[in-house]
Scaffold this active site. Structure first.
Site, PDB file in Angstrom:
ATOM      1  N   CYS A 139      44.108 -55.262   5.804  1.00 42.61           N
ATOM      2  CA  CYS A 139      42.847 -54.607   5.457  1.00 42.61           C
ATOM      3  C   CYS A 139      42.289 -53.835   6.649  1.00 42.61           C
ATOM      4  CB  CYS A 139      41.813 -55.649   5.011  1.00 42.61           C
ATOM      5  SG  CYS A 139      42.184 -56.378   3.405  1.00 42.61           S
ATOM      6  N   ASP A 328      34.448 -63.657   5.920  1.00 40.20           N
ATOM      7  CA  ASP A 328      34.847 -63.359   4.543  1.00 40.20           C
ATOM      8  C   ASP A 328      33.751 -63.668   3.531  1.00 40.20           C
ATOM      9  OD1 ASP A 328      37.373 -62.437   5.182  1.00 40.20           O
ATOM     10  OD2 ASP A 328      38.311 -64.399   5.025  1.00 40.20           O
TER      11      ASP A 328
END
Length: 456
Positions: A139, A328
């Site tokens: 990512c 996250d």
């Protein structure tokens, strides 16, 4: 009518789910119902790599059906490991007895955007004396330097050679124990040291190690295989190298990231979601912030129920390594905080580019200002880092539909939550990235009453 059919109506619904790249969402409806979370992406993929270290076959249970797992499965098979379905649904067996070397091109072709290949280094060096690492993906949420990994491997006695194809790592004289101190408690670098040190000659002392629950679960896997690993206060892990390891039989820890994501979805959409398989202990920090923000939860033996407890309240959050608030977790939480009454602040201290996803939320009506160099606010507890950013969220602001493109795994899931909470229709593109970490995503959204179509 949804494009996605139920599993019972369509035996190949899982195939449809993997094929969908664009979904059209009609929001403004609470998500209600039950979802199940399986094994953590951040453990399952690493335990699969650990199977290379065993002299006998391994069994991993509660493996999530996500694209990252498929990538690691392919990489293992490229190296000659036989991967088969296990003795119960969601389990896999790994037989490394026929392991062989692979070429850069083969590894690169199967790795895709994953950064997992770097964790093959230690096991492959022990098994074959050589490891090849192509250019790494992952990512685009900020710098994830591999120098921590390479420095650790050099400390074990490995030789690192860079070429236009990638990185070739060899250990002509074998690997030996080392004293290693990480500049930052990196999860990936800690995993690298563990997977390398367990069969290195002598004792390895790792200081400033990551101690996330997934790290502790990987240590449990390695101990089942015959490794000798202990951890001391102040992030110190000691590993005594052994000559050989056997296979393991292990049930993966649950995915606390997915569990927190569904909790935030309940908060943002004013829904009521029971997350089967979620456990309190690994989510203590998240649960505290969830409650402060006005959420209500009920811990049960088989999972945790999440919903609003009334008016949403502003909070101040600082992301940090475990036992702090996970990076996250902040992205889906920010979506919910757009509906809180007042000013919330999220300090992102782990990755420097992880607040870029908020641009799309602003497009949808959110009032969010990102401070690219962070903020000095009263009561800060996490030490400031040069790379940190901060987001100031003022709410509540109604969200409306928009056409957005998924930037990364957690940011992409956050777009889904925002679209589900927003009035009107949204188009979310590049959904394939989200499938890296969320099993049966469309099926679960369908079960929770989401109104959407899979476009393509």
């Amino acid at each position: 009518m949804k494009t996605l059919l139920s599993d019972s109506a369509n035996p190949k619904s899982g195939d449809r789910e993997m094929a969908g790249e664009v979904i059209r969402i009609r929001g403004g409806r609470p998500l209600t119902g039950r979802v199940e979370v399986k094994g953590a992406k951040n453990l399952a993929t690493k335990a699969m790599v650990a199977a290379l270290l065993g002299e006998t076959a391994s069994i991993l249970r509660d493996v999530p059906d996500i694209s990252d797992v498929q990538v690691v499965k392919s990489l293992l098979e490229v190296h000659g490991v036989v991967v088969e379905a296990g003795d119960e649904p969601g389990s896999l067996t790994f037989d490394p007895s026929g392991a062989v070397a692979a070429h850069f091109e083969e590894i690169d072709a199967h790795a895709g955007a994953s950064r997992i290949p770097i964790l093959f280094c230690g096991p492959l060096l022990h098994l074959l004396g050589e490891a090849l690492i192509p250019d790494l993906g992952g990512c685009r949420i900020g710098d994830r330097p591999i120098n921590f990994h390479m420095d650790a491997l050099r400390a074990f006695g490995a030789i690192v050679d860079k070429s236009y194809e990638g990185i070739r790592i060899t250990a002509p004289n074998g690997l030996h124990g080392a004293n290693i101190e990480l500049p930052y408690p990196s999860v990936g670098a800690t995993e690298q040291v563990l997977l390398t040190a367990v069969k290195a000659e002598g004792v390895t002392e790792l200081r400033n190690a990551a101690i996330e629950p997934e790290i502790m679960d990987l240590i449990a896997v390695l101990q089942k295989m015959g490794a000798i690993i202990s951890y001391e206060p102040n992030r110190v892990i000691l590993i005594e190298g052994v000559d050989s390891l056997r296979g393991y039989d292990h049930r993966s820890i649950f995915d606390r990231n997915e569990a927190a994501s569904w909790a935030c979805a309940a908060l943002a959409t004013d829904g009521d979601i029971f997350v089967g398989g979620a456990r309190q202990q690994e989510m203590l920090t998240f649960l505290n912030v969830f409650r402060k923000a006005g959420g209500w939860f009920d811990v049960r033996e088989d999972g945790i129920q999440f919903r609003r407890g009334g008016v949403l309240k502003p909070v101040v959050v600082e992301t940090d390594v475990h036992p702090g608030f996970m990076t996250d977790w902040q992205q889906p939480l920010i979506v919910a905080l757009t509906q809180a009454e007042g000013e919330s602040i999220v300090h992102e201290t782990v990755y420097e580019n992880r607040l870029g996803f908020t641009t799309a939320l602003v497009q949808m009506g959110a009032d969010i200002v990102v401070h690219p160099h962070g903020l000095d606010t009263e009561g800060r507890r996490v030490p400031r880092r040069a790379l940190e950013q901060a987001a100031v969220i003022n709410g509540p602001t109604p969200l409306h539909g928009a056409d957005v493109v998924v930037p990364d795994l957690r940011g992409g899931y956050s777009y889904l939550i925002a679209a589900l909470a927003a009035e009107g229709e949204s188009v979310v593109r590049n959904v394939g990235i989200i499938r890296r970490g969320y099993e049966k995503l469309f099926t679960k959204l369908d079960a929770l009453g989401a109104d959407f179509d899979v476009v393509g």
